[in-house]
Design an enzyme around this catalytic site. Sequence first.
Site, PDB file in Angstrom:
ATOM      1  N   GLN A   1      -5.491 -18.647  18.794  1.00 18.77           N
ATOM      2  CA  GLN A   1      -5.037 -19.726  19.669  1.00 18.77           C
ATOM      3  C   GLN A   1      -5.662 -19.644  21.061  1.00 18.77           C
ATOM      4  O   GLN A   1      -5.640 -20.614  21.812  1.00 18.77           O
ATOM      5  CB  GLN A   1      -3.506 -19.640  19.778  1.00 18.77           C
TER       6      GLN A   1
ATOM      7  N   HIS B   1       2.638 -15.404  15.203  1.00 21.72           N
ATOM      8  CA  HIS B   1       2.418 -16.250  14.024  1.00 21.72           C
ATOM      9  C   HIS B   1       2.703 -15.382  12.794  1.00 21.72           C
ATOM     10  O   HIS B   1       2.440 -14.181  12.820  1.00 21.72           O
ATOM     11  CB  HIS B   1       0.946 -16.677  14.041  1.00 21.72           C
TER      12      HIS B   1
ATOM     13  N   CYS C   1       4.904 -21.773  11.903  1.00 27.92           N
ATOM     14  CA  CYS C   1       4.626 -20.427  11.371  1.00 27.92           C
ATOM     15  C   CYS C   1       5.065 -19.337  12.340  1.00 27.92           C
ATOM     16  O   CYS C   1       4.451 -18.272  12.404  1.00 27.92           O
ATOM     17  CB  CYS C   1       3.149 -20.227  11.032  1.00 27.92           C
TER      18      CYS C   1
ATOM     19  N   LYS D   1     -10.257 -23.832  14.641  1.00 28.97           N
ATOM     20  CA  LYS D   1      -9.478 -24.192  15.832  1.00 28.97           C
ATOM     21  C   LYS D   1     -10.367 -24.380  17.048  1.00 28.97           C
ATOM     22  O   LYS D   1      -9.904 -24.688  18.136  1.00 28.97           O
ATOM     23  CB  LYS D   1      -8.408 -23.135  16.095  1.00 28.97           C
TER      24      LYS D   1
ATOM     25  N   ASP E   1      -4.767 -11.140  18.126  1.00 25.81           N
ATOM     26  CA  ASP E   1      -4.933 -12.370  17.353  1.00 25.81           C
ATOM     27  C   ASP E   1      -5.371 -13.447  18.351  1.00 25.81           C
ATOM     28  O   ASP E   1      -4.569 -13.944  19.139  1.00 25.81           O
ATOM     29  CB  ASP E   1      -3.593 -12.708  16.694  1.00 25.81           C
TER      30      ASP E   1
HETATM   31  C1  LIG Z   1      -3.680 -20.605  13.360  1.00 26.13           C
HETATM   32  C2  LIG Z   1      -3.228 -19.256  13.716  1.00 26.13           C
HETATM   33  C3  LIG Z   1      -3.299 -18.203  12.801  1.00 26.13           C
HETATM   34  C4  LIG Z   1      -3.755 -18.395  11.379  1.00 26.13           C
HETATM   35  O1  LIG Z   1      -5.061 -18.860  11.317  1.00 26.13           O
HETATM   36  P1  LIG Z   1      -5.712 -19.274   9.897  1.00 26.13           P
HETATM   37  O2  LIG Z   1      -6.912 -20.039  10.309  1.00 26.13           O
HETATM   38  O3  LIG Z   1      -4.688 -20.121   9.203  1.00 26.13           O
HETATM   39  O4  LIG Z   1      -6.011 -18.023   9.174  1.00 26.13           O
HETATM   40  C5  LIG Z   1      -2.885 -16.969  13.217  1.00 26.13           C
HETATM   41  N1  LIG Z   1      -2.445 -16.755  14.456  1.00 26.13           N
HETATM   42  C6  LIG Z   1      -2.366 -17.734  15.384  1.00 26.13           C
HETATM   43  C7  LIG Z   1      -1.897 -17.428  16.752  1.00 26.13           C
HETATM   44  C8  LIG Z   1      -2.745 -19.023  15.034  1.00 26.13           C
HETATM   45  O5  LIG Z   1      -2.667 -19.999  15.930  1.00 26.13           O
END
Ligand SMILES: *Cc1c(COP(=O)(O)O)cnc(C)c1O
Length: 412
Positions: free
Chosen positions: A209, A129, A370, A232, A206
């Site tokens: 997801q 992302h 993104c 999320k 990260d």
């Molecule tokens: C949604 C997402 C982000 C960004 O999250 P925010 O809540 O917009 O800060 C970063 N990495 C991944 C894999 C995502 O799905």
Amino acid sequence: MKVATEKAHFDVESIRKDFPILSRKVNGYPLVYLDNAATSQTPQQVINSITNYYSQYNSNIHRGVHSLSQEATDAYEQARIKIQKHFNAEKSNEIIFTSGTTHAINLVASGFTSLLEKGDELVVSALEHHSNIVPWQMLCERTGAIMKVIPMNEHGMLDLAEYENLLSEKTKLVFINHVSNALGTVNPVQKIIEKAHAAGAAVLLDGAQAAPHIKADVQALDVDFYVVSAHKMCGPTGVGILYGKEEWLNKLPPYQGGGEMIATVTFEKTTYADLPHKFEAGTPNISGGIAFGDALDYMNTIGFDKIAAYEQELLEYATEKLLKIEGLRIYGVSEEKTAVISFNIGEIHPYDIGTIIDKLGIAVRTGHHCAQPVMDYYKIPGTVRASFAFYNTKAEIDTFVEALEKAKKMLS
Ligand SMILES: *Cc1c(COP(=O)(O)O)cnc(C)c1O
């Protein structure tokens, strides 16, 4: 008494009743919400948590001697402990509240400015992302460090042999998503972490997801940093966390200066507060933090194993049905993936499909998600992405597939 021999029943109809938004109509049709990878919907229990905060004990935390302030502080710190337990962090001061994943990554990237030297190397993956790319590029510009990229293959999986070639004693940090938001690929993070540590590099995962589907255990993973967003995983927007091993969080300088993060302030010198407050300058999203804890309670009451099993069932069902549409190609066919399907139909622009099915009440994401480098790899401008949550149903998938057939007829 009936013996429970058959497959555990997942009572999706009763779960759906917890989500008021799921009973609304969009453009005259019942909402079919398949954009869960962008943000999940919010159950009444979490909405109640927020209204309860503002109607009963809204107050600033960590400062007041009065009762409301103490109630708010207790609830906020309880939430931190819930989050600590959920991710199995060793200590609650290793959980830093942030405004979300993006903020958490920027905090770490900023902190590494003073820890890197020119020529040091960072390793990222082709599946990221933008929020796990851009803050590190900015770090490279500040420090002269160099970013290396683990390539991906046609299936949407990372090339691990190439990853090992990229690692050296120059590698200081590896940052990778646990699950790809564009394709749903679950990355082999345990192996990635082991190899990075063997090379002497720290790892940031990260988890934005992954967290809605997989209960990560940061100690078992032995990961150095793990970041997620509440929105999320049934929580509100504008709140998330950075998990960091205590030794790392002690090494990183504060990110923002202000109230709450100090021990003493004079014009000659300021000393900083201990963890976690060192990284929590200013008044935070108090109701959001508390609601995040309640969102975790909500999901844990259903159970992550049950959620994952049901979502896999939805993924298989949808994949099979979608592949019956002529000309439909799915991007990202990794063996291990979450319930995300990224696809295109023939040469039809994803945006056109998204617009038509929106008229039928169906919410999907279209575009690059993104993750432009992933789209560049496949040489496409974007995809249609349907992402499922545990409150979606097979009937909704049927409606979705019918709508796609309609859109396809209109557009070809
Ligand atoms: C949604 C997402 C982000 C960004 O999250 P925010 O809540 O917009 O800060 C970063 N990495 C991944 C894999 C995502 O799905």
